[in-house]
Write an enzyme that holds these catalytic residues in place. Structure first.
Site, mmCIF file in Angstrom:
data_model
loop_
_atom_site.group_PDB
_atom_site.id
_atom_site.type_symbol
_atom_site.label_atom_id
_atom_site.label_comp_id
_atom_site.label_asym_id
_atom_site.label_seq_id
_atom_site.Cartn_x
_atom_site.Cartn_y
_atom_site.Cartn_z
ATOM 1 N N TYR A 244 0.753 -1.114 0.102
ATOM 2 C CA TYR A 244 0.017 0.129 -0.162
ATOM 3 C C TYR A 244 0.743 1.394 0.188
ATOM 4 O O TYR A 244 1.964 1.157 0.775
ATOM 5 C CB TYR A 244 -0.993 0.238 1.307
ATOM 6 C CG TYR A 244 -1.951 -1.037 1.483
ATOM 7 C CD1 TYR A 244 -2.630 -1.678 0.323
ATOM 8 C CD2 TYR A 244 -2.186 -1.371 2.712
ATOM 9 C CE1 TYR A 244 -3.607 -2.417 0.476
ATOM 10 C CE2 TYR A 244 -3.130 -2.673 2.571
ATOM 11 C CZ TYR A 244 -3.849 -2.970 1.615
ATOM 12 O OH TYR A 244 -4.640 -4.039 1.585
ATOM 13 N N HIS B 235 -12.406 3.042 6.921
ATOM 14 C CA HIS B 235 -11.065 2.463 6.452
ATOM 15 C C HIS B 235 -10.603 1.594 7.517
ATOM 16 O O HIS B 235 -9.349 0.794 7.237
ATOM 17 C CB HIS B 235 -9.908 3.477 5.951
ATOM 18 C CG HIS B 235 -9.887 3.867 4.551
ATOM 19 N ND1 HIS B 235 -10.020 5.084 4.356
ATOM 20 C CD2 HIS B 235 -9.971 3.114 3.467
ATOM 21 C CE1 HIS B 235 -10.282 5.271 2.817
ATOM 22 N NE2 HIS B 235 -10.199 4.065 2.410
ATOM 23 N N ARG C 272 -6.152 6.963 -8.382
ATOM 24 C CA ARG C 272 -5.423 5.914 -7.804
ATOM 25 C C ARG C 272 -6.010 4.492 -8.387
ATOM 26 O O ARG C 272 -6.998 4.472 -8.837
ATOM 27 C CB ARG C 272 -5.129 5.976 -6.373
ATOM 28 C CG ARG C 272 -6.438 5.567 -5.561
ATOM 29 C CD ARG C 272 -6.209 5.733 -4.171
ATOM 30 N NE ARG C 272 -5.399 4.665 -3.620
ATOM 31 C CZ ARG C 272 -5.536 3.458 -3.378
ATOM 32 N NH1 ARG C 272 -6.913 3.168 -3.313
ATOM 33 N NH2 ARG C 272 -4.792 2.846 -2.528
ATOM 34 N N ASN D 110 -6.463 0.388 -7.135
ATOM 35 C CA ASN D 110 -6.503 -0.655 -6.097
ATOM 36 C C ASN D 110 -6.731 -2.070 -6.897
ATOM 37 O O ASN D 110 -7.020 -1.982 -8.007
ATOM 38 C CB ASN D 110 -7.702 -0.308 -5.086
ATOM 39 C CG ASN D 110 -7.476 -1.253 -3.950
ATOM 40 O OD1 ASN D 110 -6.594 -1.565 -3.476
ATOM 41 N ND2 ASN D 110 -8.700 -1.843 -3.701
ATOM 42 N N GLU E 75 -9.453 -1.585 -9.954
ATOM 43 C CA GLU E 75 -10.239 -0.486 -9.466
ATOM 44 C C GLU E 75 -9.349 0.670 -9.953
ATOM 45 O O GLU E 75 -8.476 0.971 -9.519
ATOM 46 C CB GLU E 75 -10.525 -0.562 -8.155
ATOM 47 C CG GLU E 75 -11.636 -1.766 -7.624
ATOM 48 C CD GLU E 75 -11.822 -1.527 -6.111
ATOM 49 O OE1 GLU E 75 -12.742 -2.312 -5.791
ATOM 50 O OE2 GLU E 75 -11.407 -0.768 -5.547
ATOM 51 N N TYR F 226 -6.542 -10.234 4.060
ATOM 52 C CA TYR F 226 -7.370 -9.175 4.059
ATOM 53 C C TYR F 226 -8.265 -9.220 2.575
ATOM 54 O O TYR F 226 -9.330 -8.765 2.331
ATOM 55 C CB TYR F 226 -7.157 -7.944 3.935
ATOM 56 C CG TYR F 226 -7.486 -6.357 3.793
ATOM 57 C CD1 TYR F 226 -8.762 -6.338 4.530
ATOM 58 C CD2 TYR F 226 -7.599 -5.869 2.647
ATOM 59 C CE1 TYR F 226 -9.647 -5.393 4.151
ATOM 60 C CE2 TYR F 226 -8.429 -4.902 2.270
ATOM 61 C CZ TYR F 226 -9.502 -4.604 3.394
ATOM 62 O OH TYR F 226 -10.464 -3.774 2.946
ATOM 63 N N LYS F 227 -7.484 -9.385 1.551
ATOM 64 C CA LYS F 227 -7.955 -9.536 0.104
ATOM 65 C C LYS F 227 -8.598 -10.902 -0.204
ATOM 66 O O LYS F 227 -9.203 -10.951 -1.289
ATOM 67 C CB LYS F 227 -6.917 -9.287 -1.011
ATOM 68 C CG LYS F 227 -6.281 -7.692 -0.932
ATOM 69 C CD LYS F 227 -5.200 -7.525 -1.903
ATOM 70 C CE LYS F 227 -4.601 -6.151 -1.912
ATOM 71 N NZ LYS F 227 -5.202 -5.152 -2.506
HETATM 72 C C1 HEM Z 1 -10.103 0.155 1.306
HETATM 73 C C2 HEM Z 1 -13.468 3.781 0.664
HETATM 74 C C3 HEM Z 1 -10.040 6.894 -0.578
HETATM 75 C C4 HEM Z 1 -6.785 3.538 0.102
HETATM 76 C C5 HEM Z 1 -11.436 1.087 0.982
HETATM 77 C C6 HEM Z 1 -12.724 0.248 1.334
HETATM 78 C C7 HEM Z 1 -13.733 1.230 1.289
HETATM 79 C C8 HEM Z 1 -12.787 2.426 0.729
HETATM 80 C C9 HEM Z 1 -14.982 1.168 1.737
HETATM 81 C C10 HEM Z 1 -13.125 -1.050 2.129
HETATM 82 C C11 HEM Z 1 -12.815 -1.302 3.504
HETATM 83 C C12 HEM Z 1 -13.244 -2.410 3.925
HETATM 84 O O1 HEM Z 1 -12.499 -3.390 4.000
HETATM 85 O O2 HEM Z 1 -14.373 -2.463 4.578
HETATM 86 C C13 HEM Z 1 -12.732 4.742 0.194
HETATM 87 C C14 HEM Z 1 -13.467 6.010 -0.076
HETATM 88 C C15 HEM Z 1 -12.520 6.916 -0.598
HETATM 89 C C16 HEM Z 1 -11.082 6.521 -0.366
HETATM 90 C C17 HEM Z 1 -15.142 6.570 0.009
HETATM 91 C C18 HEM Z 1 -12.715 8.619 -1.021
HETATM 92 C C19 HEM Z 1 -13.200 9.291 -0.426
HETATM 93 C C20 HEM Z 1 -8.700 6.317 -0.558
HETATM 94 C C21 HEM Z 1 -7.513 6.950 -0.778
HETATM 95 C C22 HEM Z 1 -6.415 5.912 -0.419
HETATM 96 C C23 HEM Z 1 -7.145 4.674 -0.148
HETATM 97 C C24 HEM Z 1 -7.334 8.322 -1.253
HETATM 98 C C25 HEM Z 1 -5.274 5.892 -0.587
HETATM 99 C C26 HEM Z 1 -4.061 6.084 -0.223
HETATM 100 C C27 HEM Z 1 -7.409 2.232 0.455
HETATM 101 C C28 HEM Z 1 -6.569 0.947 0.692
HETATM 102 C C29 HEM Z 1 -7.631 0.067 1.051
HETATM 103 C C30 HEM Z 1 -8.903 0.890 0.981
HETATM 104 C C31 HEM Z 1 -5.112 0.663 0.764
HETATM 105 C C32 HEM Z 1 -7.792 -1.402 1.181
HETATM 106 C C33 HEM Z 1 -7.523 -2.154 -0.252
HETATM 107 C C34 HEM Z 1 -7.250 -3.574 -0.623
HETATM 108 O O3 HEM Z 1 -6.376 -3.997 -0.015
HETATM 109 O O4 HEM Z 1 -8.058 -4.131 -1.391
HETATM 110 N N1 HEM Z 1 -11.417 2.172 0.730
HETATM 111 N N2 HEM Z 1 -11.423 4.903 -0.165
HETATM 112 N N3 HEM Z 1 -8.907 4.909 0.034
HETATM 113 N N4 HEM Z 1 -8.766 2.171 0.648
HETATM 114 FE FE1 HEM Z 1 -9.979 3.697 0.451
#
Ligand code: HEM
Length: 343
Positions: free
Chosen positions: A37, A193, A223, A225, A265, A316-317
């Site tokens: 990450y 998060h 970005r 994912n 994504e 986690y994934k």
């Molecule tokens: C995962 C929403 C912005 C980094 C997630 C999850 C949601 C989410 C709902 C899943 C969490 C779970 O397991 O329940 C959002 C929304 C954003 C946003 C609505 C904007 C407003 C960002 C940004 C970053 C980020 C800017 C970055 C630096 C991550 C990472 C994960 C994650 C690293 C884990 C993903 C994975 O390993 O599959 N986010 N996010 N997010 N988000 Fe965001």
């Protein structure tokens, strides 16, 4: 050029496939042989023709089938769409943004005509031709955010900015990688998060939030994912876990190529003009391993990424049950040659 939209399914017989042209534009997200990450954000600007950056809101050959799948999900579970009452101005902002971007990017498929607050929207692939009054919800068949996101690929959250934080106060979420809008609605950036491992400790979310609070209108950011999904299923929601969770146990050396999918994504973030909210677009791309190995540099890199992934991310994934089988299968395509960063 007009897009040839495919007739295909993301459930039951899973007939979803990518054409060779669509494979070439697939956003393979790894710029090196390992993954961790990071605050991997860059300006969301237009790129070359025949890439996913040709338009800032990307429409591809799967558009019509994805919209049909969304309608099926909403019919079974209307709570996949929710908007809190104070988000109405952000709803109209979003409708305008998505109509303008789709019409600008694909004039042969979408047309928006504005005459004061009388707007006409033509969506040819879905057979829609509606005239409505901008700002008057009674002139549309759904709330404006629901109306337009039933006609736009990807999931969408609108986050409200207040008290130095972002709040998930509206969403259309039918193609999610195992998280629930109904659970997260009303949460703030750190709360939703919460389940993500390691990233909190290394300061990713502190820095990302700070960056987003200062996001400027007209300067969207993006970005990537990624995760993996068994079968080309868009709706991998916690609500439907009994339908797709067991699929993870069905991967064998014989079916990896067809069943195992890389799920990428492209996330873009847009400051909205009237409401000052932020639209978060999660545009999902799916590609099975048979398709992935048609590009030798991806076939070489992906098993290396999977092999070196931190255990917390594997868990986690949700990759535990099929990761090794997939690595073994992919490794036959890895000739051991060094790869360059960035491809
Ligand atoms: C995962 C929403 C912005 C980094 C997630 C999850 C949601 C989410 C709902 C899943 C969490 C779970 O397991 O329940 C959002 C929304 C954003 C946003 C609505 C904007 C407003 C960002 C940004 C970053 C980020 C800017 C970055 C630096 C991550 C990472 C994960 C994650 C690293 C884990 C993903 C994975 O390993 O599959 N986010 N996010 N997010 N988000 Fe965001």
């Amino acid at each position: 050029m007009a897009i040839a939209f495919k007739q295909e399914t993301f459930r039951d017989d899973f007939s979803y496939r990518n054409s060779p042209e669509n494979i070439r534009r697939f956003p393979f997200p790894f710029d090196r042989d390992e993954y961790m990450y990071s605050v991997n954000m860059e300006p969301h600007v237009k790129g070359q023709k025949n890439t996913i950056y040709e338009s800032l809101i990307d429409v591809d050959e799967h558009y019509v089938a994805e919209m049909r799948d969304r309608a099926l999900v909403l019919k079974e579970d209307p709570l996949r769409y929710q908007a809190l009452p104070h988000m109405m101005s952000a709803q109209w902002d979003t409708l305008e943004l998505l109509m303008e971007e789709q019409a600008a990017g694909y004039p042969e498929h979408f047309t928006l005509t504005k005459n004061g607050d009388q707007w006409r929207w033509i969506n040819r692939p879905l057979g829609i031709d509606d005239t409505f009054t901008f700002g008057d919800t009674s002139t549309l068949p759904y709330e404006p955010f629901e109306y337009i996101t039933r006609q736009a690929q990807g999931d969408f959250c609108i986050v409200d900015q207040r008290d130095g934080n972002l709040w998930m106060d509206a969403g259309m979420v039918t193609t999610q990688a195992d998280w629930s809008l109904d659970f997260d609605i009303g949460m703030n950036f750190m709360e939703w998060h919460g389940p993500v491992p390691l990233a909190h400790q290394i300061g990713v979310f502190d820095r990302a939030l700070k960056f987003l609070l200062n996001l400027q209108q007209g300067k969207p950011t993006r970005r990537f994912n990624w995760t993996m999904t068994i079968n080309p299923r868009l709706d991998t929601s916690p609500e439907n876990y009994p339908k797709w969770g067991p699929d993870r146990t069905t991967v064998t050396p014989e079916n990896v190529g067809e069943k195992v999918h890389l799920r990428v994504e492209l996330q873009s973030l847009w400051r909205l003009p009237r409401s000052n909210a932020i639209l978060f677009v999660i545009r999902c791309y799916l590609m099975n391993m048979d398709e992935l190995v048609t590009v030798p540099k991806w076939a070489r890199r992906f098993p290396r990424v999977l092999r070196t992934l931190p255990p917390e991310l594997i868990d986690y994934k949700g990759l535990t049950r099929f990761r090794e089988t997939t690595i073994d299968w992919l490794s036959t395509y890895d000739d051991g040659a060094p790869t360059s960063p960035g491809i």
